[in-house]
Design an enzyme around this catalytic site. Structure first.
Site, mmCIF file in Angstrom:
data_model
loop_
_atom_site.group_PDB
_atom_site.id
_atom_site.type_symbol
_atom_site.label_atom_id
_atom_site.label_comp_id
_atom_site.label_asym_id
_atom_site.label_seq_id
_atom_site.Cartn_x
_atom_site.Cartn_y
_atom_site.Cartn_z
ATOM 1 N N LYS A 132 0.839 -1.204 0.000
ATOM 2 C CA LYS A 132 0.000 0.000 0.000
ATOM 3 C C LYS A 132 0.877 1.259 0.000
ATOM 4 O O LYS A 132 0.597 2.225 -0.707
ATOM 5 C CB LYS A 132 -0.954 -0.016 1.203
ATOM 6 C CG LYS A 132 -2.067 -1.062 1.037
ATOM 7 C CD LYS A 132 -2.894 -1.309 2.293
ATOM 8 C CE LYS A 132 -3.877 -2.468 2.034
ATOM 9 N NZ LYS A 132 -4.688 -2.837 3.197
ATOM 10 N N GLN B 98 -4.876 -1.329 9.270
ATOM 11 C CA GLN B 98 -4.792 -2.676 8.699
ATOM 12 C C GLN B 98 -5.431 -3.685 9.651
ATOM 13 O O GLN B 98 -5.168 -3.677 10.852
ATOM 14 C CB GLN B 98 -3.317 -3.031 8.423
ATOM 15 C CG GLN B 98 -3.107 -4.360 7.737
ATOM 16 C CD GLN B 98 -3.673 -4.426 6.321
ATOM 17 O OE1 GLN B 98 -3.779 -3.419 5.615
ATOM 18 N NE2 GLN B 98 -4.074 -5.610 5.896
ATOM 19 N N ASP C 203 -11.065 2.729 3.456
ATOM 20 C CA ASP C 203 -11.382 1.301 3.344
ATOM 21 C C ASP C 203 -12.872 1.088 3.060
ATOM 22 O O ASP C 203 -13.270 -0.006 2.663
ATOM 23 C CB ASP C 203 -11.056 0.584 4.665
ATOM 24 C CG ASP C 203 -9.726 -0.152 4.632
ATOM 25 O OD1 ASP C 203 -9.375 -0.677 3.559
ATOM 26 O OD2 ASP C 203 -9.067 -0.213 5.688
HETATM 27 N N1 GUN Z 1 -7.135 -6.864 5.906
HETATM 28 C C1 GUN Z 1 -7.450 -7.641 4.846
HETATM 29 N N2 GUN Z 1 -7.972 -6.877 3.850
HETATM 30 C C2 GUN Z 1 -7.972 -5.612 4.302
HETATM 31 C C3 GUN Z 1 -8.378 -4.374 3.716
HETATM 32 O O1 GUN Z 1 -8.866 -4.292 2.593
HETATM 33 N N3 GUN Z 1 -8.193 -3.273 4.493
HETATM 34 C C4 GUN Z 1 -7.693 -3.352 5.752
HETATM 35 N N4 GUN Z 1 -7.572 -2.214 6.444
HETATM 36 N N5 GUN Z 1 -7.313 -4.473 6.315
HETATM 37 C C5 GUN Z 1 -7.444 -5.596 5.591
#
Ligand code: GUN
Length: 284
Positions: free
Chosen positions: A54, A98, A121
């Site tokens: 990311k 996350q 998100d």
């Molecule tokens: N953990 C697994 N997929 C995601 C996601 O799309 N965003 C976040 N913040 N955590 C995750």
């Protein structure tokens, strides 16, 4: 028939370049670059990889990424205090915490503490509710990426039978809402679903997000169907594989996503899109 591949890496690069072009234009107009705060709690190795990817995507998009890497002993109160600080920081447009979080922290509470305008998100009940009510703003990234890939097939989704396997808050539920918004007839299946194979056999579109390697058998796929595999599973030999038996499914499907290189990069591209949109909305 051998399926056409939906190249998530290529499509995600197109999306990130298009965002980059718009960022450069805004910066030339005197705006600051969009900024994404990325919060990682603990030392889950898969989460560390996702967060690194990311941050790399932020560079490609021309964003500033602000990293908060915190120990697994962090308390809920400490995390909520950080979220509050980021909510009020005028230099921050997007907040990504996350998941999963360590067990002493209530995930829902943290998500709900994020300012919905910075919830890139799309997990906050406000943004989820907007999607459910057909007024999407910030859309959950993985299902958003799935919809962009479906659009690339050129297949009209109206009235099609779509089967989503998995009913998680991150993938299955919002994917079902997205497909309903696209006017497909949606069935969301989960661990208690009876006769899953029969449901998949009738589906024009299959979206699998269960996290079990090769859970969906290739011979369940209706000839010509679109197969979107959200699973990213690591096998004992270290190789990655999806939730769908790829080799057999591709002999039957019309379109299929590979793993890796399918939905994974799309999730990150849509996070960049959401962060750009949040930034423009906050700083018109
Ligand atoms: N953990 C697994 N997929 C995601 C996601 O799309 N965003 C976040 N913040 N955590 C995750």
């Amino acid at each position: 028939m051998t399926a056409q591949l939906l190249d998530g890496k290529l499509i995600s690069e197109e999306i990130i370049s298009a965002v980059r072009t718009r960022v450069d234009a805004r910066v030339a107009d005197g705006h600051r670059a969009p900024a994404l705060a990325v919060v990682l709690v603990g030392d889950d190795p898969a989460s560390a990889v996702y967060v690194r990817n990311k941050k790399k995507a932020c560079e490609r998009a021309g964003f500033r990424s602000i990293s908060h890497e915190l120990p697994s002993s962090l308390t809920e109160a400490e995390l909520l205090a950080l979220v509050e600080r980021l909510n009020h920081d005028p230099e921050v447009d997007g907040i990504l915490v996350q998941l999963p979080l360590p067990k002493q922290i209530d995930q829902e509470r943290v998500i709900e503490a994020i300012d919905p305008r910075k919830d890139v998100d799309g997990f906050h009940p406000y943004n989820f509710g907007r999607l459910a009510l057909r007024m999407p703003l910030l859309r959950p990234c993985t299902p958003y990426g799935v919809m962009v890939m479906l659009e690339k097939t050129g297949v009209d989704l109206v009235g099609k039978d779509a089967v989503v396997i998995g009913a998680s808050n991150i993938v299955g539920r919002p994917a079902g809402l997205e497909l309903l918004q696209a006017r497909s007839t949606v069935t969301i299946c989960h661990s208690r679903t009876v006769a899953l194979a029969d449901k998949v056999r009738a589906a024009d579109v299959v979206v699998a997000g269960v996290g079990i390697p090769n859970f969906v058998k290739g011979d369940w796929i209706k000839p010509g169907a679109i197969v979107i595999d959200v699973g990213i599973n690591r096998l004992p030999d270290g190789k990655l594989c999806g939730d769908v038996e790829f080799e057999t499914a591709r002999q039957r499907a019309g379109w299929i996503t590979p793993v890796p290189g399918g939905v994974g990069p799309m999730t990150i591209a849509m996070l960049m899109q959401n962060t750009f949109d949040a930034s423009v909305n906050l700083n018109p």
